[in-house]
Design an enzyme around this catalytic site. Structure first.
Site, PDB file in Angstrom:
ATOM      1  N   GLU A  99     -80.293  -4.884  -1.745  1.00 33.31           N
ATOM      2  CA  GLU A  99     -80.002  -3.474  -2.054  1.00 33.31           C
ATOM      3  C   GLU A  99     -78.512  -3.298  -2.312  1.00 33.31           C
ATOM      4  O   GLU A  99     -77.682  -3.939  -1.666  1.00 33.31           O
ATOM      5  CB  GLU A  99     -80.454  -2.590  -0.888  1.00 33.31           C
ATOM      6  CG  GLU A  99     -80.371  -1.098  -1.147  1.00 33.31           C
ATOM      7  CD  GLU A  99     -81.065  -0.301  -0.034  1.00 33.31           C
ATOM      8  OE1 GLU A  99     -82.197  -0.696   0.354  1.00 33.31           O
ATOM      9  OE2 GLU A  99     -80.482   0.676   0.456  1.00 33.31           O
ATOM     10  N   ASP A 101     -75.934   0.014  -2.708  1.00 32.47           N
ATOM     11  CA  ASP A 101     -75.990   1.451  -2.415  1.00 32.47           C
ATOM     12  C   ASP A 101     -74.743   2.231  -2.808  1.00 32.47           C
ATOM     13  O   ASP A 101     -73.623   1.843  -2.455  1.00 32.47           O
ATOM     14  CB  ASP A 101     -76.147   1.681  -0.903  1.00 32.47           C
ATOM     15  CG  ASP A 101     -77.494   1.273  -0.372  1.00 32.47           C
ATOM     16  OD1 ASP A 101     -78.423   1.113  -1.167  1.00 32.47           O
ATOM     17  OD2 ASP A 101     -77.607   1.128   0.858  1.00 32.47           O
ATOM     18  N   GLU A 103     -74.129   6.169  -1.653  1.00 35.00           N
ATOM     19  CA  GLU A 103     -74.653   7.352  -0.967  1.00 35.00           C
ATOM     20  C   GLU A 103     -73.523   8.364  -0.842  1.00 35.00           C
ATOM     21  O   GLU A 103     -72.413   8.016  -0.430  1.00 35.00           O
ATOM     22  CB  GLU A 103     -75.204   7.000   0.413  1.00 35.00           C
ATOM     23  CG  GLU A 103     -76.509   6.220   0.374  1.00 35.00           C
ATOM     24  CD  GLU A 103     -77.107   6.023   1.760  1.00 35.00           C
ATOM     25  OE1 GLU A 103     -78.202   6.534   1.994  1.00 35.00           O
ATOM     26  OE2 GLU A 103     -76.446   5.371   2.595  1.00 35.00           O
ATOM     27  N   HIS A 116     -70.281   6.628   0.397  1.00 38.42           N
ATOM     28  CA  HIS A 116     -70.676   5.545   1.296  1.00 38.42           C
ATOM     29  C   HIS A 116     -71.282   4.429   0.450  1.00 38.42           C
ATOM     30  O   HIS A 116     -72.181   4.679  -0.355  1.00 38.42           O
ATOM     31  CB  HIS A 116     -71.702   6.100   2.290  1.00 38.42           C
ATOM     32  CG  HIS A 116     -72.287   5.115   3.246  1.00 38.42           C
ATOM     33  ND1 HIS A 116     -71.851   4.975   4.543  1.00 38.42           N
ATOM     34  CD2 HIS A 116     -73.303   4.226   3.109  1.00 38.42           C
ATOM     35  CE1 HIS A 116     -72.569   4.048   5.159  1.00 38.42           C
ATOM     36  NE2 HIS A 116     -73.455   3.577   4.312  1.00 38.42           N
ATOM     37  N   THR A 117     -70.786   3.202   0.603  1.00 33.64           N
ATOM     38  CA  THR A 117     -71.332   2.059  -0.141  1.00 33.64           C
ATOM     39  C   THR A 117     -71.818   0.997   0.844  1.00 33.64           C
ATOM     40  O   THR A 117     -71.306   0.876   1.960  1.00 33.64           O
ATOM     41  CB  THR A 117     -70.290   1.433  -1.083  1.00 33.64           C
ATOM     42  OG1 THR A 117     -69.236   0.838  -0.320  1.00 33.64           O
ATOM     43  CG2 THR A 117     -69.706   2.487  -2.024  1.00 33.64           C
ATOM     44  N   ASN A 118     -72.815   0.230   0.399  1.00 35.54           N
ATOM     45  CA  ASN A 118     -73.334  -0.842   1.240  1.00 35.54           C
ATOM     46  C   ASN A 118     -73.984  -1.887   0.349  1.00 35.54           C
ATOM     47  O   ASN A 118     -74.414  -1.588  -0.766  1.00 35.54           O
ATOM     48  CB  ASN A 118     -74.356  -0.299   2.245  1.00 35.54           C
ATOM     49  CG  ASN A 118     -74.488  -1.168   3.500  1.00 35.54           C
ATOM     50  OD1 ASN A 118     -73.958  -2.268   3.567  1.00 35.54           O
ATOM     51  ND2 ASN A 118     -75.214  -0.657   4.482  1.00 35.54           N
ATOM     52  N   ARG A 127     -72.679  -3.653   5.797  1.00 40.95           N
ATOM     53  CA  ARG A 127     -71.476  -3.969   5.020  1.00 40.95           C
ATOM     54  C   ARG A 127     -70.921  -2.676   4.413  1.00 40.95           C
ATOM     55  O   ARG A 127     -70.655  -2.584   3.222  1.00 40.95           O
ATOM     56  CB  ARG A 127     -71.801  -4.976   3.921  1.00 40.95           C
ATOM     57  CG  ARG A 127     -72.296  -6.330   4.430  1.00 40.95           C
ATOM     58  CD  ARG A 127     -72.474  -7.293   3.279  1.00 40.95           C
ATOM     59  NE  ARG A 127     -72.837  -8.621   3.747  1.00 40.95           N
ATOM     60  CZ  ARG A 127     -74.065  -9.139   3.657  1.00 40.95           C
ATOM     61  NH1 ARG A 127     -75.054  -8.412   3.128  1.00 40.95           N
ATOM     62  NH2 ARG A 127     -74.309 -10.365   4.077  1.00 40.95           N
ATOM     63  N   GLU A 128     -70.745  -1.678   5.249  1.00 41.56           N
ATOM     64  CA  GLU A 128     -70.355  -0.367   4.765  1.00 41.56           C
ATOM     65  C   GLU A 128     -68.868  -0.270   4.442  1.00 41.56           C
ATOM     66  O   GLU A 128     -68.027  -0.758   5.190  1.00 41.56           O
ATOM     67  CB  GLU A 128     -70.701   0.712   5.801  1.00 41.56           C
ATOM     68  CG  GLU A 128     -72.167   0.801   6.171  1.00 41.56           C
ATOM     69  CD  GLU A 128     -72.543  -0.071   7.365  1.00 41.56           C
ATOM     70  OE1 GLU A 128     -71.732  -0.965   7.737  1.00 41.56           O
ATOM     71  OE2 GLU A 128     -73.638   0.133   7.916  1.00 41.56           O
ATOM     72  N   ARG A 274     -66.663  -3.307  16.256  1.00 47.85           N
ATOM     73  CA  ARG A 274     -68.063  -3.423  15.870  1.00 47.85           C
ATOM     74  C   ARG A 274     -68.531  -4.881  15.895  1.00 47.85           C
ATOM     75  O   ARG A 274     -69.714  -5.159  16.108  1.00 47.85           O
ATOM     76  CB  ARG A 274     -68.249  -2.830  14.476  1.00 47.85           C
ATOM     77  CG  ARG A 274     -69.677  -2.829  13.981  1.00 47.85           C
ATOM     78  CD  ARG A 274     -69.733  -2.187  12.613  1.00 47.85           C
ATOM     79  NE  ARG A 274     -71.060  -2.200  12.050  1.00 47.85           N
ATOM     80  CZ  ARG A 274     -71.357  -1.776  10.818  1.00 47.85           C
ATOM     81  NH1 ARG A 274     -70.396  -1.294  10.044  1.00 47.85           N
ATOM     82  NH2 ARG A 274     -72.591  -1.826  10.375  1.00 47.85           N
TER      83      ARG A 274
END
Length: 286
Positions: A99, A101, A103, A116-118, A127-128, A274
């Protein structure tokens, strides 16, 4: 044409694809949900998604793509868009899906949208990267592009690259390259997390919320052939397939650095809390 870093399997899959052609929303997309809240207008040149308290809406491409340069112009929900998410992405199916992304996380009037990307590969995301935009994305249409070739994925806004995810399979990092993906988009309620971590809720007095789409372009892309005759993405013109090995030139690298220095607000590669056991491999490998 040579395809560095592509497996034999990838080339076999690629050979069952053909070069995409331009069309309009009637030809290229199906509205998949929303009970009439999604509409194709202007003889197929415009698509709108609407969202109210009862439901959001969405659409998907009829074609599946394996590599491509995908452009779409979007105009996002204006005014108080807190709690709303406009998603525009490529995705495959299955438990080990790939995927890519975009968003767009809505916000209170006057506050900036968050882009927002991933990237997911073989079912693994996390992997934001997030950005503010340097313009009002609700005032007019802007072009959001995904370049996906065997070597890299590049996210761009109005031709300016904002993120690059390189193929690092040689370092053990999975890369989306074997699974064809459809284009999806949806407008929906995510006020449990979308705006300030869910603190700001959707104001239903502002409904219905509307996002608009136009000028879809996948001319530089490879499409799964639906007929018995198939061909690869190669052609007699090397320049027509230059995107399959395209990389960022020095000017594009400068623009990417400018965006990441001035507009990036979150990068998973900098989030050591994280990843207490160490940052992901792609974050520490040049």
């Amino acid at each position: 044409m040579a395809f560095p870093h592509v497996s034999v399997l990838s080339l076999l899959v690629l050979s069952s694809f053909m070069v995409a052609s331009a069309g309009n929303f009637y030809q290229d997309f199906d509205i998949t949900w929303g009970d009439g809240r999604a509409k194709i207008l202007n003889n197929g040149d415009l698509l709108t998604l609407n969202f109210d308290k009862a439901s959001g809406s969405g659409f998907q491409s009829r074609n599946e793509y394996l590599f491509g340069k995908i452009d779409m112009q979007l105009k996002l929900v204006p005014g108080n868009s807190a709690g709303t998410v406009t998603a525009y992405y490529l995705s495959s199916k299955g438990s080990n899906w790939d995927e890519i992304d975009f968003e767009f996380l809505g916000n209170l009037s006057g506050d900036p949208y968050i882009l927002h990307t991933n990237v997911f590969s073989q079912g693994k995301g996390n992997r934001e990267q997030q950005f503010y935009l340097w313009f009002d994305p609700t005032a007019d249409f802007h072009t959001y592009s995904i370049l996906w070739n065997p070597q890299r994925i590049v996210f761009s806004v109005d031709g300016t690259p904002i993120r690059e995810f390189k193929n690092m399979e040689s370092k053990g990092v999975p890369f989306p390259k074997d699974q064809p993906m459809r284009i999806y988009s949806s407008l929906w309620n995510a006020d449990d997390w979308a705006t300030r971590g869910g603190v700001v809720k959707t104001d239903w007095s502002q409904a219905p919320f509307t996002a608009s789409y136009r000028n879809f372009n996948a001319n530089n892309a490879c499409v799964r052939s639906t007929g018995s005759g198939t061909s690869s993405c190669n052609s007699n013109s090397a320049s027509s397939n230059a995107w399959l090995s395209q990389e960022l030139d020095s000017t594009s690298h400068d623009r990417l650095s400018w965006v990441q220095k001035n507009y990036m607000i979150y990068n998973y590669c900098s989030d050591t809390k994280r990843f207490p056991q160490g940052l992901p491999t792609e974050c520490i490998t040049s």
